[in-house]
Motif scaffolding. Structure first.
Motif, mmCIF file in Angstrom:
data_model
loop_
_atom_site.group_PDB
_atom_site.id
_atom_site.type_symbol
_atom_site.label_atom_id
_atom_site.label_comp_id
_atom_site.label_asym_id
_atom_site.label_seq_id
_atom_site.Cartn_x
_atom_site.Cartn_y
_atom_site.Cartn_z
ATOM 1 N N GLU A 110 38.037 -55.254 -60.842
ATOM 2 C CA GLU A 110 39.237 -56.012 -60.476
ATOM 3 C C GLU A 110 40.364 -55.805 -61.486
ATOM 4 O O GLU A 110 41.521 -55.595 -61.123
ATOM 5 N N ILE A 111 40.025 -55.847 -62.762
ATOM 6 C CA ILE A 111 41.053 -55.726 -63.808
ATOM 7 C C ILE A 111 41.685 -54.333 -63.794
ATOM 8 O O ILE A 111 42.906 -54.185 -63.888
ATOM 9 N N THR A 112 40.861 -53.294 -63.646
ATOM 10 C CA THR A 112 41.400 -51.923 -63.671
ATOM 11 C C THR A 112 42.165 -51.584 -62.395
ATOM 12 O O THR A 112 42.983 -50.659 -62.384
ATOM 13 N N GLU A 113 41.897 -52.307 -61.333
ATOM 14 C CA GLU A 113 42.659 -52.077 -60.100
ATOM 15 C C GLU A 113 44.106 -52.533 -60.271
ATOM 16 O O GLU A 113 45.032 -51.920 -59.749
ATOM 17 N N LYS A 114 44.284 -53.597 -61.037
ATOM 18 C CA LYS A 114 45.621 -54.171 -61.221
ATOM 19 C C LYS A 114 46.326 -53.658 -62.465
ATOM 20 O O LYS A 114 47.546 -53.781 -62.578
ATOM 21 N N ASP A 115 45.584 -53.115 -63.409
ATOM 22 C CA ASP A 115 46.184 -52.681 -64.674
ATOM 23 C C ASP A 115 45.586 -51.338 -65.079
ATOM 24 O O ASP A 115 44.579 -51.264 -65.764
ATOM 25 N N VAL A 116 46.244 -50.253 -64.622
ATOM 26 C CA VAL A 116 45.781 -48.906 -64.955
ATOM 27 C C VAL A 116 46.601 -48.398 -66.127
ATOM 28 O O VAL A 116 47.818 -48.314 -66.068
ATOM 29 N N ARG A 117 45.910 -48.051 -67.200
ATOM 30 C CA ARG A 117 46.572 -47.539 -68.398
ATOM 31 C C ARG A 117 45.604 -46.614 -69.127
ATOM 32 O O ARG A 117 44.421 -46.571 -68.809
ATOM 33 N N ASN B 139 39.378 -46.213 -60.734
ATOM 34 C CA ASN B 139 40.703 -46.784 -60.988
ATOM 35 C C ASN B 139 41.309 -46.206 -62.258
ATOM 36 O O ASN B 139 42.469 -45.801 -62.293
ATOM 37 N N LEU B 140 40.510 -46.165 -63.318
ATOM 38 C CA LEU B 140 41.009 -45.650 -64.590
ATOM 39 C C LEU B 140 41.276 -44.146 -64.529
ATOM 40 O O LEU B 140 42.128 -43.628 -65.266
ATOM 41 N N ALA B 141 40.579 -43.454 -63.643
ATOM 42 C CA ALA B 141 40.734 -42.001 -63.535
ATOM 43 C C ALA B 141 42.027 -41.588 -62.857
ATOM 44 O O ALA B 141 42.285 -40.398 -62.679
ATOM 45 N N VAL B 142 42.855 -42.543 -62.501
ATOM 46 C CA VAL B 142 44.189 -42.221 -61.995
ATOM 47 C C VAL B 142 45.080 -41.763 -63.147
ATOM 48 O O VAL B 142 45.999 -40.966 -62.967
ATOM 49 N N ASN B 143 44.778 -42.264 -64.356
ATOM 50 C CA ASN B 143 45.553 -41.919 -65.549
ATOM 51 C C ASN B 143 45.085 -40.573 -66.123
ATOM 52 O O ASN B 143 43.888 -40.352 -66.300
ATOM 53 N N ASN B 144 46.019 -39.683 -66.426
ATOM 54 C CA ASN B 144 45.665 -38.326 -66.889
ATOM 55 C C ASN B 144 44.863 -38.321 -68.180
ATOM 56 O O ASN B 144 43.924 -37.536 -68.337
#
Length: 574
Positions: free
Chosen positions: A72-79, A110-115
């Motif tokens: 839930e947290i990584t869905e809303k806050d990707v960094r 979710n986190l893997a959206v960030n390069n």
């Protein structure tokens, strides 16, 4: 159920004595964070450490709560995150509990959206547990694991690592999943792996080709797009094209059908796939035989630049085969192809087939379209007087004359090459001279682009052969841009064998033509006479190259012919 409910429920239904003090404190910290999450940064303070505590708990309910919280947290806050965040998630991936696996792989995806995260996940060993989860019997776990692999595969640095990790075989199997979400994620991941030669070979070895071909008929537009694009990329390699030709006899007809149906992006990729397949002559014929002309013509006349580009690129390759010249002309392609030579203008405001306004073509796209269109016209003119006349009648020459001095050097190169081919026709030479095509060719012989120079010189040379009226060359002797004389002097003194040959051969046509005024102009040009004498006096090497180098031998033959031609010119001028 929201996370506050889950954590609260876990705390209430577990007897306090069964929870370690650290676990009770961690649950409390997380509940406070979730109720006031705007006041605290999860990734840099107590909540992350609290959640990590639950991850290392032996209580599966707490592990599930931790995994769900991460998701839930990584869905809303990707960094971009560090190892402190990724380590507990990767540990959760190794759980035997499906709920923990599902939520953990969702968090990782979710986190893997960030390069930055894409690189770190792979470096920390994330591929191995994801590959295991892809082979799970639980569809939700499969779906999330494949989705994460898809995201990781978008980073160039990860592609080879994924290909070598053993992921391609399970990905290929999951592309045949009955669950459309899994199938969509798997085909998307396979597509992301087709952008390098090494990875494409790994895919072929993993058995991806028959799976991708079978899914071209999928009812899902995304799956169709991913598979069509992947096959297009795979067909870039000659070895793969042979495999496709030998093992997938229905591929061409299937791609032809896709050009006539489905979303525009699928139609576009189908045309591009056929373009790549048409790098081989067998497929060039097969596309025509499979009924590819009507859908390609329709796409060629679209107001969507990418559809136009994909279709004209395909037609260009198809037109290479001599047996396809007549079918393309008979299918009424000439006028639309000539129309594509237009100057770049404002994009059309008409809606596309799906009701949306098409994206305007970039200058690069416009240039590529022009290059493919004129290259196709040149191919069509190659072997038939009938075709050459049809191409001229369609307005090709008029369009080239009006545009050629004001387009890019790439387009100029293709236009002058086309003119040079048309100028081979004895029936068309006088017409070409009458429309003053010489006036645009002469300036182009001093272009900074050597291909444009050579093509323009070749066109002038072709025009000078076997004509009865040389008045066009007489009237342009001194102008424009230094005129015919300036062009001859530049080429004769260029120290370039090809340019020298073009110029001295053209000069011979002038002298043999016997037009009195033109011959007198040649005689009066000291620069031309001296340059010709220099060429005639050139000495060839006494012995052939010791190593028998082919290029050197060819150069020697070319020099020998130039010397002979120059000698003939001088003898006739005596």
């Amino acid at each position: 159920m929201v996370l506050t409910d889950i954590l609260g429920h876990s705390q209430d239904r577990l007897y306090a004595p069964l929870l370690a003090e650290s676990e009770r404190e961690a649950v409390s910290v997380l509940l406070r964070y979730l109720e006031n999450r705007g006041e605290e940064d999860f990734f840099s303070s107590g909540p992350l450490r609290a959640l990590t505590t639950l991850v290392y708990s032996s209580n599966v309910d707490l592990q599930r709560s931790a995994a769900l919280a991460f998701a839930e947290i990584t869905e809303k806050d990707v960094r971009a995150v560090n190892e402190e965040t990724l380590s507990p998630i990767l540990l959760l991936l190794q759980s035997s509990d499906f709920e923990v696996q599902r939520a953990a792989s969702a968090a990782l995806g979710n986190l893997a959206v960030n390069n930055d995260n894409k690189i770190l996940i792979v470096e920390m060993g994330g591929l191995e547990p994801l590959i295991k989860q892809m082979q799970s019997t639980n569809v939700e776990v499969q779906c999330n694991a494949v989705g994460c692999i898809t995201n990781l595969a978008t980073h160039e640095d990860n592609k080879v690592k994924i290909a070598r990790s053993g992921a391609l075989v399970p990905l290929t199997k999951l592309a045949k999943s009955k669950d459309m979400r899994v199938q969509r994620n798997a085909t998307g991941a396979l597509l992301n792996m087709t952008h390098s030669d090494e990875n494409r070979q790994e895919l072929v070895s993993a058995g991806a080709i028959p799976v991708l071909v079978s899914l071209l008929q999928s009812p899902d537009a995304d799956v169709q797009y991913y598979c069509t694009t992947a096959l297009s990329n795979i067909a870039v390699d000659a070895a793969n094209r042979h495999i496709l030709a030998d093992t997938e006899p229905k591929l061409v007809s299937c791609l032809v059908s896709l050009m006539d149906s489905g979303p525009e992006r699928v139609q576009c990729q189908a045309a591009l796939a056929l373009r790549n397949l048409a790098s081989d002559d067998k497929c060039q014929l097969e596309i025509v035989q499979a009924g590819g002309m009507p859908p390609l013509l329709r796409l060629l006349q679209s107001n969507v630049p990418q559809l136009v580009l994909s279709s004209v690129a395909c037609i260009r390759n198809i037109s290479i085969h001599p047996d396809n010249e007549a079918p393309i002309i008979d299918a009424n392609f000439l006028q639309p192809l000539v129309g594509l030579l237009k100057k770049s203008g404002p994009p059309s405001t008409n809606g596309s087939a799906n009701g949306n306004s098409p994206a305007p073509a970039s200058n690069a796209t416009e240039e590529e379209i022009q290059c493919h269109a004129i290259s196709t016209l040149r191919n069509l003119a190659a072997s038939s007087e009938r075709n050459k006349k049809a191409i001229v009648d369609a307005g090709t020459v008029d369009k080239c004359i009006s545009l050629v001095l004001n387009v890019s050097s790439n387009v100029q190169s293709e236009m002058t090459a086309c003119i040079a081919v048309l100028a081979l026709s004895d029936e068309l030479k006088q017409y070409l001279l009458s429309v003053k095509i010489i006036d645009v060719l002469i300036p182009l012989t001093s272009s900074p682009n050597t291909e444009v120079q050579g093509n323009s010189g070749a066109a002038l040379g072709n025009l000078s052969s076997k004509i009865g009226d040389y008045s066009a060359f007489v009237s342009t002797w001194s102008s424009p841009a230094g005129g015919i004389s300036g062009y001859l002097i530049r080429f004769l003194t260029s120290n370039d064998l090809i340019f020298e040959h073009i110029a001295v051969w053209t000069l011979l046509q002038f002298v043999e033509g016997g037009e009195k005024n033109l011959v007198e102009l040649v005689k009066k040009s000291t620069a031309i006479i001296e340059a010709t004498k220099t060429l005639a006096a050139r000495e060839l090497p006494a012995d052939p190259p010791a190593n028998g180098d082919l290029i050197d031998l060819e150069d020697t033959e070319a020099e020998s012919e130039i010397i002979a031609l120059a000698g003939r010119v001088l003898k006739m001028l005596e």
